[in-house]
Enzyme design. Structure first.
Site, PDB file in Angstrom:
ATOM      1  N   GLU C  87       7.091  -0.718  -7.349  1.00 56.22           N
ATOM      2  CA  GLU C  87       6.230  -1.282  -8.013  1.00 56.22           C
ATOM      3  C   GLU C  87       4.979  -0.827  -8.956  1.00 56.22           C
ATOM      4  O   GLU C  87       3.952  -1.525  -9.183  1.00 56.22           O
ATOM      5  CB  GLU C  87       5.338  -1.982  -6.701  1.00 56.22           C
ATOM      6  N   HIS C 106      -2.806  -1.401  -4.775  1.00 56.34           N
ATOM      7  CA  HIS C 106      -1.861  -2.404  -4.114  1.00 56.34           C
ATOM      8  C   HIS C 106      -1.616  -2.212  -2.845  1.00 56.34           C
ATOM      9  O   HIS C 106      -1.237  -1.117  -2.385  1.00 56.34           O
ATOM     10  CB  HIS C 106      -0.581  -2.619  -4.831  1.00 56.34           C
ATOM     11  N   HIS C 108      -0.743  -4.190   1.386  1.00 58.23           N
ATOM     12  CA  HIS C 108      -0.465  -5.223   2.303  1.00 58.23           C
ATOM     13  C   HIS C 108      -1.511  -5.283   3.250  1.00 58.23           C
ATOM     14  O   HIS C 108      -1.296  -5.880   4.570  1.00 58.23           O
ATOM     15  CB  HIS C 108       0.732  -4.881   2.941  1.00 58.23           C
ATOM     16  N   HIS C 176       2.909 -11.607   0.372  1.00 61.80           N
ATOM     17  CA  HIS C 176       3.182 -10.136   0.081  1.00 61.80           C
ATOM     18  C   HIS C 176       1.969  -9.200   0.122  1.00 61.80           C
ATOM     19  O   HIS C 176       2.012  -8.426   1.014  1.00 61.80           O
ATOM     20  CB  HIS C 176       3.523 -10.268  -1.394  1.00 61.80           C
TER      21      HIS C 176
END
Lengths: 244, 244, 244, 244
Positions: C87, C106, C108, C176
């Site tokens: 990613e 980035h 979760h 996500h």
């Protein structure tokens, strides 16, 4: 190589107070009351119109060398060039207004914040939160100054917050956090920890049926002489006093 | 320099019981059942009308040297000048009433407290909480003594609490906490941990639909001979027994 | 015996940036923002069209030796055979679109995910989340590519995400996680931590009555120059800069 | 002095499998999926009708020396006198029924239990829980055997559970816990961790408005070759493999 920063040779506080204050800062970080920000101070036991507080630093890292002596205007001693917390005026104005207060904790205590952005009142649901019978007023900085960043950056804002605290043990700050006071470092630590715990329990109680009303607890709280000793066993406190 | 405090040369308990009791105190602190307060005791395996319990100290810090022997009136042996927990009467009165009880845990188990300030009953939602089929009565100190600070400070209050416990495995104390009993230190530790876990799961279940009724689990609970060994691997227990 | 993997002798970044980026990765893992996955990157301070990011590795384990230099197409330098994160296109396309962005996280972040699968908007409930006044749009990968595995695996998907971010500080990704940006590593770390905290507080506030509306906080957020220093005291960071 | 207990000189498993299985047990304890109980096993990579699993011991304490080889009837090898987990039949019967399964985790995963005592279905709300598209059936032991203690104590109960699992990735056990399977130790660890995480996020999502329906995620899950390496950086794993 560290940059040398001037600071006074000595602050007006006993070794016991210094040791307790450092331990308290680390205990409150360890218990999740203080995050990377927030602070605890104590009224000087040698010069009661002054108070002792860390320079601007993560609470989990505070050492005796980080402590500063602040005067009644919440300003450092002449020659102390270190950067203090912007919100030290919270502390200074409470010490001025409340002679009974010997220690102040300002935090972003996570479970308490919801009670500052809703209409539900924080109230004692356990005897450990019995001190909340004093009330837990919510202070809204907008009532004092429309243009603000929610921080108590000067004496007038500190004075307004101290006014909202009144004779209570804690005052919530809308969309920001909470300030808790005590008649000793130990009591302030105890109250800060159990304000968080009480808020969490009250939040969870909303999931159940028939939540009991204001008679949930009695108004007498346990005495808390040994608080710091109680908590120092939990986590990695770099400085602590013997509790024997 | 520590102040020398008199204590008896020896307490009436086997080395194994002492070791288990110290480990249990630290395990319960590590698991979040005991906070800075709370306590576990065990009936003496050498003098069954007496029980063993730490002096007043943070559970995470308890060592063998902190243990005291308390008599049927919950008072220390002559010559032991150390300060015991105020609430030791919880333990003493339960041991008197319940010959089957070998260990007692009193805690402010955080997820359990909501069930003591609402009308929702704590009930088993997992087989690990199967012992809750015995019931989880809520004791209200106000029914016994109107003027109180929610603490069980003397034998009459302890006796009333033991009465509310009856033949159950645990008794909730309104606005205060919970007391859990077991036929061994291991079982009391197991039950204290899973009372907390069961309460947390029950709280979360309220968010979902069609929560199942009292038939959630069977009435038979797993046997728990190795409980302390199970938990000793989690966290920094200063004293523990080999579990091989 | 480890397999020797080719990598370039040097990446285009100052020692300070490298040290901060490694510390940031570990701090975010320690604070529970990054789990076993997730990543932080920084725009190169020596070659601003490139960015620096760990090879594919658990954030808690990242060291300076794991860092890779990625070009404007989010691809490694010639000769660097290490496996990068799939990613990485999230990062590369945001750096391309937003010259003001110097660091990207980035994650979760667990409390943020519910706001990506419901209609409730994440909004600032504390001054620490004041940067959320920029908005927290939810990006739905299905609008761009019907056949997907929810991962941003290539430049077109990265570009679409960057478009959804617009001029905001963070963008939620349906089912996500979330991507947060900052004008420095410190600010990106701060925002990632307080996006999680703000989400948790907002979730809890739904349990109370009369949740306050969008006026919960002011639009000015505190400045965050010392963020990494703030958090480095919490947990076992293997690499950190002095904060004196 | 430890009591000497007979065990076979060697189990039918490669050093890599042994190392991964020990690390997995500790990782799952560290992540809060396994408490003092629960277990992970792996199909033998040398004798595929047998499987490898710890003797009955706290998951956080498991070492290579604790591993036992169990035959298709879930019984230890002749001469191995150590006490196995009572519920080893869960594992044995799944390996028998599902040749694709290489590892099995049985846990009391706390956020999953509410979905076993209510009518709400556990369903994927994040791509990390994408494997839940296989379904997450709830098995009720009472349908098989009215007189029970909720434990899978023998082969018939294990067989019934394996039947309820069918071709899914996990099966909830009413009022007890969950069993998760994978095509490798890494995948089973990944799924066990994200079953817990997904359940927690789904619980929290109920507090918000307009929770999205079954289209929350796509059906393709990320591949998970490096899972153990991902998690080994978090916490005190006594045994782990290099992840370079």
């Amino acid at each position: 190589m560290k940059k040398k920063t001037s600071k006074p040779a000595k602050i007006a506080a006993s070794p016991a107070l210094i040791e307790d204050l450092v331990a308290a800062s680390r205990i409150l970080a360890n218990e999740g009351v203080l995050d990377g920000y927030g602070h605890i101070s104590a009224r000087s036991d040698q010069r009661p119109d002054h108070f002792i507080m860390s320079r601007s630093r993560a609470p989990a890292l505070v050492t005796a060398a980080d402590l500063m002596q602040l005067n009644p205007e919440s300003e450092p001693l002449p020659g102390d060039e270190r950067k203090g917390f912007i919100e030290r005026y919270i502390h200074g104005e409470i010490y001025r207004t409340r002679p009974d207060v010997m220690a102040v904790v300002h935090s972003h205590s996570p479970s308490v914040i919801p009670f500052g952005v809703t209409r539900t009142k924080l109230r004692p649901v356990s005897h450990m939160g019995g001190f909340l019978w004093s009330g837990a007023p919510v202070w809204d900085i907008r009532k004092v100054r429309e243009e603000n960043d929610l921080l108590v950056r000067d004496r007038p804002l500190g004075k307004a917050l101290a006014g909202a605290l009144g004779s209570a043990s804690c005052v919530l700050m809308r969309g920001h956090g909470v300030t808790v006071v005590g008649s000793s470092i130990q009591e302030a630590v105890f109250r800060a920890i159990y304000t968080e715990m009480n808020a969490r329990v009250q939040l969870q109680s909303t999931l159940l049926e028939g939540q009991s009303s204001s008679s949930a607890t009695t108004k007498r709280a346990p005495s808390m002489r040994q608080t710091a000793a109680r908590w120092s066993g939990r986590g990695s406190c770099g400085a602590r006093r013997s509790n024997s």
